[in-house]
Design an enzyme around this catalytic site. Structure first.
Site, PDB file in Angstrom:
ATOM      1  N   GLU A  46     -23.097 -48.066  71.896  1.00  0.00           N
ATOM      2  CA  GLU A  46     -24.210 -49.197  71.909  1.00  0.00           C
ATOM      3  C   GLU A  46     -24.485 -49.973  70.802  1.00  0.00           C
ATOM      4  O   GLU A  46     -24.452 -49.402  69.467  1.00  0.00           O
ATOM      5  CB  GLU A  46     -25.540 -48.360  72.513  1.00  0.00           C
ATOM      6  CG  GLU A  46     -26.272 -49.056  73.420  1.00  0.00           C
ATOM      7  CD  GLU A  46     -25.532 -49.174  74.755  1.00  0.00           C
ATOM      8  OE1 GLU A  46     -25.106 -50.229  75.087  1.00  0.00           O
ATOM      9  OE2 GLU A  46     -25.520 -47.990  75.429  1.00  0.00           O
ATOM     10  N   THR A  48     -22.516 -52.005  69.347  1.00  0.00           N
ATOM     11  CA  THR A  48     -21.138 -51.837  68.568  1.00  0.00           C
ATOM     12  C   THR A  48     -20.479 -53.102  68.825  1.00  0.00           C
ATOM     13  O   THR A  48     -19.574 -53.500  68.195  1.00  0.00           O
ATOM     14  CB  THR A  48     -20.440 -50.635  68.684  1.00  0.00           C
ATOM     15  OG1 THR A  48     -20.302 -50.675  70.140  1.00  0.00           O
ATOM     16  CG2 THR A  48     -21.239 -49.185  68.249  1.00  0.00           C
ATOM     17  N   GLY A 136     -33.703 -56.795  85.010  1.00  0.00           N
ATOM     18  CA  GLY A 136     -34.260 -56.046  83.843  1.00  0.00           C
ATOM     19  C   GLY A 136     -34.114 -54.669  83.804  1.00  0.00           C
ATOM     20  O   GLY A 136     -34.802 -54.015  82.994  1.00  0.00           O
ATOM     21  N   SER A 142     -27.311 -59.968  84.872  1.00  0.00           N
ATOM     22  CA  SER A 142     -26.870 -61.376  84.309  1.00  0.00           C
ATOM     23  C   SER A 142     -25.481 -61.291  84.521  1.00  0.00           C
ATOM     24  O   SER A 142     -24.952 -62.360  84.786  1.00  0.00           O
ATOM     25  CB  SER A 142     -27.597 -61.582  83.143  1.00  0.00           C
ATOM     26  OG  SER A 142     -27.087 -60.508  82.198  1.00  0.00           O
ATOM     27  N   GLU A 179     -24.465 -67.252  79.117  1.00  0.00           N
ATOM     28  CA  GLU A 179     -25.467 -66.540  78.722  1.00  0.00           C
ATOM     29  C   GLU A 179     -25.838 -67.014  77.183  1.00  0.00           C
ATOM     30  O   GLU A 179     -27.413 -67.082  77.185  1.00  0.00           O
ATOM     31  CB  GLU A 179     -25.153 -65.032  78.828  1.00  0.00           C
ATOM     32  CG  GLU A 179     -24.950 -64.571  80.211  1.00  0.00           C
ATOM     33  CD  GLU A 179     -25.183 -62.851  80.303  1.00  0.00           C
ATOM     34  OE1 GLU A 179     -25.955 -62.465  79.835  1.00  0.00           O
ATOM     35  OE2 GLU A 179     -24.433 -62.190  81.206  1.00  0.00           O
ATOM     36  N   ASP A 191     -20.703 -56.515  78.643  1.00  0.00           N
ATOM     37  CA  ASP A 191     -20.913 -56.547  79.974  1.00  0.00           C
ATOM     38  C   ASP A 191     -20.282 -57.235  80.728  1.00  0.00           C
ATOM     39  O   ASP A 191     -19.688 -56.925  81.987  1.00  0.00           O
ATOM     40  CB  ASP A 191     -22.418 -57.138  80.150  1.00  0.00           C
ATOM     41  CG  ASP A 191     -23.424 -56.569  79.397  1.00  0.00           C
ATOM     42  OD1 ASP A 191     -23.179 -55.331  78.790  1.00  0.00           O
ATOM     43  OD2 ASP A 191     -24.617 -57.164  79.100  1.00  0.00           O
TER      44      ASP A 191
END
Length: 416
Positions: A46, A48, A136, A142, A179, A191
């Protein structure tokens, strides 16, 4: 006590039906096709990705479906099942970064990004979205939206990138640009790669080191929960989740400043040097001693140790050493709480309850400041642990959490 809500994924048939019906009701005609892209959950690694590090995401079975039809002009209309009466509009002609507001910035931004990249064939479109990826939640609703849009536009405008893994990197770059530049929500690419490049039953070991080819940057790693009698509990705390309030950018800039002070291109260089040292702990201490700012020291310690934990988790899980895999989950969360400081009380309490009730390990996942946790538990135990977390949340006066059944699912695809 209130029963905890479990969010089941939309089936293929249901997702196609809902998106198609919304398109017909909104535009009075049939779409050219239906595409879908999954949300993701990051098992470990995370904060990273923007430090040229390693991540280990899986695609969720929860997907965003898009029904889309190309237009002969540059106008874009988009509608979502969240508010089916509200159609958002934009025009790609002369569009500049940041000019589209609200959720429509994500799909419109993909078309804009493709055109910015020189794909002049991309014109306007009408689209309708249906999704079961919780908004959220830190599970990348997204990216599910931008990646499904990118795949659809690639298909209807004949760009030819969606059919190969290497080609999908071009579409991923458009989703990332949408994004970052149109929606103004910082993302490092984890993501979108997960949504577009994962496969059923596997995580991807995503290497974010600059200069790697598409093939070099992703390595599938088996993540077969059934093999070890496990399940992965994903629990959306429903704490507010916002990454565009400056906290993400602040940590990113701190890491970049630390790399500059250490004389390296990025903190991955530092992490690899420490890993190769005869005494990694002493090497880490030496690195931190070069930094005067206490906050910067904490950020660097998290990034370096978190990068190391990714391969340690891969090796432990492959060997069936679930106890060690769980301890690595725990170490990751503790580092994100204490050194990177991106947790909130809901995340910490959910992790605490999961650990106290039999989880091998539990950690926050995603960018933090709200969102979700994951817990590695024995098969059949997830519902009970989720309920215990919900009961504790009720006592604390928190929002009611929602749980998701999760496994390593497949990447974005055309559905109809």
């Amino acid at each position: 006590m209130t029963d905890v809500e479990f969010i089941e994924p939309l089936s293929h048939d249901e997702g196609v039906r809902v998106a198609t019906n919304l398109f017909r009701a909104t535009y009075g005609e049939n779409p050219a096709g239906i595409w879908a892209a999954p949300g993701r959950v990051n098992l470990i690694g995370e904060h990273t990705d923007y430090n040229a590090g390693l991540c280990l995401p899986i695609a969720l079975p929860h997907r965003t479906f898009i029904a889309l039809k190309p237009r002969n002009d540059t106008h874009v209309n988009v509608v979502s099942d969240v508010d089916p009466e509200e159609v958002a509009e934009a025009d790609l002609d002369g569009l500049e970064a940041g000019e589209v507001k609200g959720w429509a910035a994500y799909p419109v931004g993909v078309a804009w990004a493709l055109r910015e990249a020189g794909f002049d064939a991309v014109q306007g479109f009408d689209a309708a979205f249906s999704s079961c990826v919780p908004l959220g939640s830190g599970l990348s609703s997204s990216a599910a939206m931008t990646c499904s849009t990118a795949l659809a536009l690639d298909d209807v405008y004949g760009l030819g990138y969606g059919s190969t893994d290497a080609g999908r990197v071009t579409l991923i770059n458009a989703a990332i640009k949408s994004e970052n530049d149109m929606a103004g929500a910082s993302t490092g690419g984890l993501d979108q790669n997960a949504s577009m490049r994962c496969s059923l039953g596997h995580a991807i070991r995503l290497d974010c080191k600059p200069g790697l080819s598409a093939v070099e940057s992703v390595e599938p790693k088996e993540f077969d929960l059934d093999k070890y009698g496990l399940e992965l509990l994903v629990l959306d705390t429903q704490a507010p989740h916002q990454l565009n309030d400056g906290q993400y950018a602040q940590r990113r800039s701190t890491c970049e400043a630390a790399a500059a002070l250490l004389g390296v291109a990025n903190l991955r260089v530092t992490a690899e040097a420490i890993k190769a040292a005869d005494d990694p702990q002493a090497a880490l201490a030496d690195v931190l001693a070069k930094l005067d700012d206490e906050t910067m020291k904490k950020r660097v310690r998290h990034v370096v140790t978190e990068i190391a934990r990714v391969d340690e988790f891969v090796d432990a899980f492959a060997a069936g050493d679930i106890a060690t895999a769980g301890k690595l989950f725990n170490a990751s969360h503790d580092s994100l709480r204490d050194d990177y400081e991106v947790t909130v009380p809901e995340l910490d309490i959910a992790v605490e309850v999961a650990r106290a009730n039999g989880a091998y390990g539990a950690r926050m996942t995603g960018g933090g400041f709200g969102g979700s946790i994951i817990a590695l538990v024995d098969k059949g135990q997830g519902h009970e642990i989720a309920q215990k977390i919900a009961d504790r949340f009720e006592k604390e006066g928190f929002n009611a959490p929602r749980a998701l059944p999760a496994y390593a699912a497949a990447a974005a695809s055309r559905e109809a």
